[in-house]
Write a protein that holds these residues in place. Structure first.
Motif, short mmCIF file in Angstrom:
data_model
loop_
_atom_site.label_atom_id
_atom_site.label_comp_id
_atom_site.label_asym_id
_atom_site.label_seq_id
_atom_site.Cartn_x
_atom_site.Cartn_y
_atom_site.Cartn_z
N LEU A 131 49.72 34.03 42.63
CA LEU A 131 49.07 34.13 41.19
C LEU A 131 47.46 34.51 41.49
O LEU A 131 47.22 35.18 40.55
CB LEU A 131 49.03 32.47 40.87
N LEU A 132 47.05 34.49 42.81
CA LEU A 132 45.67 34.88 42.66
C LEU A 132 45.74 36.72 43.06
O LEU A 132 44.92 37.36 42.39
CB LEU A 132 45.13 34.24 44.01
N ASN A 133 46.59 36.80 43.51
CA ASN A 133 47.00 38.50 43.39
C ASN A 133 47.57 38.89 42.21
O ASN A 133 46.84 40.03 41.90
CB ASN A 133 48.07 38.84 44.57
N LEU A 134 48.19 38.33 41.57
CA LEU A 134 48.49 38.54 40.03
C LEU A 134 46.99 38.79 39.40
O LEU A 134 46.83 39.74 38.42
CB LEU A 134 49.29 37.63 39.41
N PHE A 135 46.20 37.69 39.35
CA PHE A 135 44.87 37.88 38.64
C PHE A 135 44.00 39.21 39.07
O PHE A 135 43.44 39.80 38.47
CB PHE A 135 44.05 36.70 38.86
N VAL A 136 44.08 39.36 40.46
CA VAL A 136 43.34 40.38 40.92
C VAL A 136 43.75 41.87 40.22
O VAL A 136 42.92 42.87 39.77
CB VAL A 136 43.19 40.62 42.52
N SER A 137 45.21 41.96 39.94
CA SER A 137 45.79 43.04 39.54
C SER A 137 45.62 43.28 38.06
O SER A 137 45.45 44.38 37.52
CB SER A 137 47.37 43.21 39.67
N LEU A 138 45.42 41.98 37.33
CA LEU A 138 45.13 42.21 35.90
C LEU A 138 43.62 42.52 35.81
O LEU A 138 43.48 43.53 34.81
CB LEU A 138 45.30 40.64 35.26
N PHE A 139 42.72 42.07 36.71
CA PHE A 139 41.26 42.54 36.54
C PHE A 139 41.36 44.10 36.84
O PHE A 139 40.28 44.87 36.07
CB PHE A 139 40.58 41.88 37.76
N ILE A 140 41.95 44.49 38.02
CA ILE A 140 42.08 46.02 37.98
C ILE A 140 42.54 46.93 36.76
O ILE A 140 42.02 47.77 36.29
CB ILE A 140 43.00 46.48 39.29
N TRP A 141 43.63 46.38 36.10
CA TRP A 141 44.06 46.96 34.82
C TRP A 141 42.90 46.86 33.82
O TRP A 141 43.03 47.86 33.01
CB TRP A 141 45.41 45.90 34.35
N PHE A 142 42.26 45.81 33.81
CA PHE A 142 41.29 45.69 32.61
C PHE A 142 40.22 46.76 32.95
O PHE A 142 39.59 47.20 32.09
CB PHE A 142 40.58 44.30 32.80
N GLN A 143 39.92 46.84 34.26
CA GLN A 143 38.71 47.79 34.66
C GLN A 143 39.29 49.35 34.87
O GLN A 143 38.49 50.13 34.65
CB GLN A 143 38.09 47.40 35.84
N PHE A 144 40.41 49.45 34.61
CA PHE A 144 40.85 50.99 34.76
C PHE A 144 40.65 51.68 33.49
O PHE A 144 40.63 51.47 32.43
CB PHE A 144 42.59 50.79 34.74
N ASP A 145 40.11 52.94 33.88
CA ASP A 145 39.68 54.12 32.88
C ASP A 145 40.84 54.98 32.41
O ASP A 145 41.25 55.78 33.47
CB ASP A 145 38.52 54.75 33.41
N SER A 146 41.48 54.67 31.36
CA SER A 146 42.57 55.51 31.02
C SER A 146 42.55 56.82 30.96
O SER A 146 43.45 57.84 30.40
CB SER A 146 43.53 54.83 29.93
N ASN A 147 41.35 57.38 30.49
CA ASN A 147 41.02 58.62 30.32
C ASN A 147 40.94 59.69 31.48
O ASN A 147 40.67 60.69 31.39
CB ASN A 147 39.49 58.75 29.44
N GLN A 148 40.89 58.88 32.56
CA GLN A 148 40.77 59.64 33.94
C GLN A 148 42.17 60.24 34.47
O GLN A 148 43.06 59.30 34.29
CB GLN A 148 39.97 59.26 34.83
N THR A 149 42.00 61.52 34.86
CA THR A 149 43.34 61.64 35.74
C THR A 149 43.35 61.39 37.15
O THR A 149 44.23 61.70 37.93
CB THR A 149 43.71 62.94 35.32
N GLN A 150 42.06 61.31 37.48
CA GLN A 150 41.96 61.10 38.95
C GLN A 150 42.44 59.68 39.48
O GLN A 150 42.43 58.65 38.67
CB GLN A 150 40.38 61.33 39.54
N TYR A 151 42.63 59.49 40.77
CA TYR A 151 42.83 58.32 41.55
C TYR A 151 41.70 57.61 41.29
O TYR A 151 40.61 57.83 41.49
CB TYR A 151 43.27 58.33 42.81
N GLN A 152 41.84 56.13 41.03
CA GLN A 152 40.60 55.27 40.83
C GLN A 152 40.78 54.09 42.10
O GLN A 152 41.77 53.73 42.41
CB GLN A 152 40.53 54.81 39.51
N PHE A 153 39.59 53.52 42.20
CA PHE A 153 39.53 52.32 43.14
C PHE A 153 39.95 52.78 44.66
O PHE A 153 40.73 51.88 45.37
CB PHE A 153 40.50 51.10 42.87
N VAL A 154 39.37 54.01 44.77
CA VAL A 154 39.96 54.61 46.03
C VAL A 154 39.43 53.80 47.32
O VAL A 154 38.26 53.57 47.20
CB VAL A 154 39.47 56.15 46.19
#
Length: 501
Positions: A57-80
């Protein structure tokens, strides 16, 4: 953030290693009796289950936080994230709009899988829990790897763990053969992919995704490389004729194994088509499109007719997965934005609905009746009205009813392929009618009619089972009504994938 996502399941596994599965003799010496022994063993098992569940469940919350912080306007890889401190090991991870949802699906399904077998796994519990936490970490590694060789390593690394899960915790006397088929089929199918990766390394001197995308590979070389990769992904999908391992693996694996296998393991191939074939070998992909579309249509029709005649409930759901994945492949190789986005949506929908159906037939019904043969089960609505209603909703979702994510995925995939080849699209659409046939047949036979004389009266679903099914139903309906939540992040990455090629 990606490093944290990968390390949390590993840390949870290490914690579980230090919790002893107290043997009876040690417990008797320490606690002074058999009753105390049972309480010590039971207490340790409850503690291990809670640690594994909290970790997932902790990993699920971390992945949801990544989704929340993800910039959908970029085509580059993020959180590298890179790790190159060792000469022989260069780890390179990143997330784009395509891999993001496969990571989310993995972190969402893992706690569902752990909860599905929460009460009926007692022997070798520590091995069971650690196996699924490691599976989660390895799958995420495959989805976020930015190196082709790393992708292959993590693509294959799930096989030994799946083999152990089926052999140790599976059902039936034939489980060793089923585990061996899974292991050998997918391992042998992936050997051509390894040869192709080594060939690419000899051409370019690197297996980094971004360097490969910049390198021009001739059409003749692309064709050879494409065939090697396609064989590996076709076995994992699976596509006809490499399908025999999947129904057997589902039938003989524990419920949690079937859930992970259907929801995420099959999606490794979907991700491979997008990341490798369409991205790096676009000319060969365009050349082989008619071949792939023909194989996908054969898989849809063959698997649908095979599903209709099945009498084992888990095998029936397993064969239906082959049919749905055939539609996914049609969308992926439609060479259109609508088709590829629809294929990803359908892959996600399959990751929600198929595990729910496995929980219904391989968990709830099997736990109460001890049977999976359709002819022995009848009239469940008499004693299980709440279960019957939820089972009916998931059955409709499996057929692709409007307001479900399955509907949008199938429609976009078929619309995308229609623009390229209306005949192939029409043949692929027969899977919708056939899926309604076998889904309604299964539901009607199990739920209605006179109560089976072969069964004792059974209880309706428990609170744990209800929460499991509702947790899978909510995203299926919510994303079916509000698909732009997913499509907003997908559109930029899919457009860049097509037009950059």
């Amino acid at each position: 953030m990606i490093t944290l996502l990968l390390l949390i399941p590993i840390i949870g596994s290490l914690i579980l290693l230090f919790i002893p599965e107290t043997s009876t003799s040690v417990a008797i010496q320490q606690a002074g009796g058999a009753g105390a022994s049972g309480s010590v063993i039971g207490g340790n098992q409850i503690k291990m289950k809670k640690i594994a569940l909290i970790t997932s469940l902790l990993n699920l919350f971390v992945s949801l936080f990544i989704w929340f912080q993800f910039d959908s306007n970029q085509t580059q890889y993020q959180f590298v994230s890179e790790f190159n401190q060792l000469n022989f090991c260069h780890l390179n991870f990143g997330i784009d709009g395509i891999s993001l949802y496969f990571v989310l699906l993995t972190t969402f399904v893992t706690p569902v899988a752990l909860l599905s077998n929460y009460t009926n796994i007692t022997n070798n519990l520590k091995t069971f829990l650690i196996s699924f936490l490691l599976l989660e970490s390895l799958q995420i590694c495959a989805f976020v790897s930015l190196d082709l060789l790393l992708f292959y390593i993590f693509f294959e690394s799930v096989l030994p763990i799946l083999f152990i899960i089926i052999v140790l915790f599976g059902h039936g006397n034939d489980r060793f053969r089923s585990a061996l088929l899974l292991f050998l089929y997918t391992l042998a199918g992936s050997l051509p992919m390894l040869l192709c990766i080594l060939t690419i390394y000899s051409y370019i001197g690197s297996t980094d995704f971004q360097l490969i995308s910049l390198y021009e590979i001739s059409l003749e070389s692309q064709k050879i490389l494409w065939l090697g990769f396609f064989i590996a992904f076709a076995v994992k999908t699976p596509l006809y004729p490499f399908i025999i391992w999947l129904p057997k693996a589902h039938a003989d694996s524990p419920l949690a194994g079937s859930i992970i296998l259907a929801a995420t393991i099959l999606k490794l191939a979907t991700y491979g088509y997008l990341r490798v074939l369409i991205n790096f070998l676009p000319d060969a992909t365009n050349y082989f499109n008619p071949l792939v579309q023909t194989i996908a249509v054969i898989a849809i029709i063959y698997a649908s007719f095979s599903t209709i005649i099945q009498q084992d409930t888990k095998r029936l759901i397993a064969y239906s997965s082959i049919s749905h994945m055939g539609v996914v492949v049609l969308g992926l190789f439609s060479n259109t934005i609508q088709g590829i986005e629809g294929a990803i949506l359908l892959a996600l929908a399959h990751g929600f609905v198929s595990p729910a159906l496995f929980i219904c037939v391989g968990g709830i019904i099997y736990d109460r009746t001890g049977k999976r043969i359709i002819n022995y089960i009848r009239g469940l609505a008499t004693y299980m009205p709440v279960f019957t209603i939820i089972f009916f909703i998931f059955t409709l979702c499996n057929t692709g009813i409007p307001l479900s994510l399955n509907f949008l995925g199938e429609q976009l995939s078929l619309i995308g392929i229609w623009q390229q080849n209306p005949i192939i699209a029409s043949l692929g659409a027969t899977g919708i009618v056939l899926s309604a046939c076998y889904s309604i047949f299964l539901y009607n036979r199990l739920s209605y009619g006179d109560y089976s004389p072969h069964m004792q009266p059974v209880k309706d679903i428990t609170r744990r089972e209800y929460y499991l099914l509702i947790s899978l139903l909510i995203p299926t309906i919510a994303f079916g009504i509000l698909p732009n939540v997913l499509l907003t992040s997908l559109h930029t990455s899919v457009s860049a994938l097509l037009y950059a090629c």
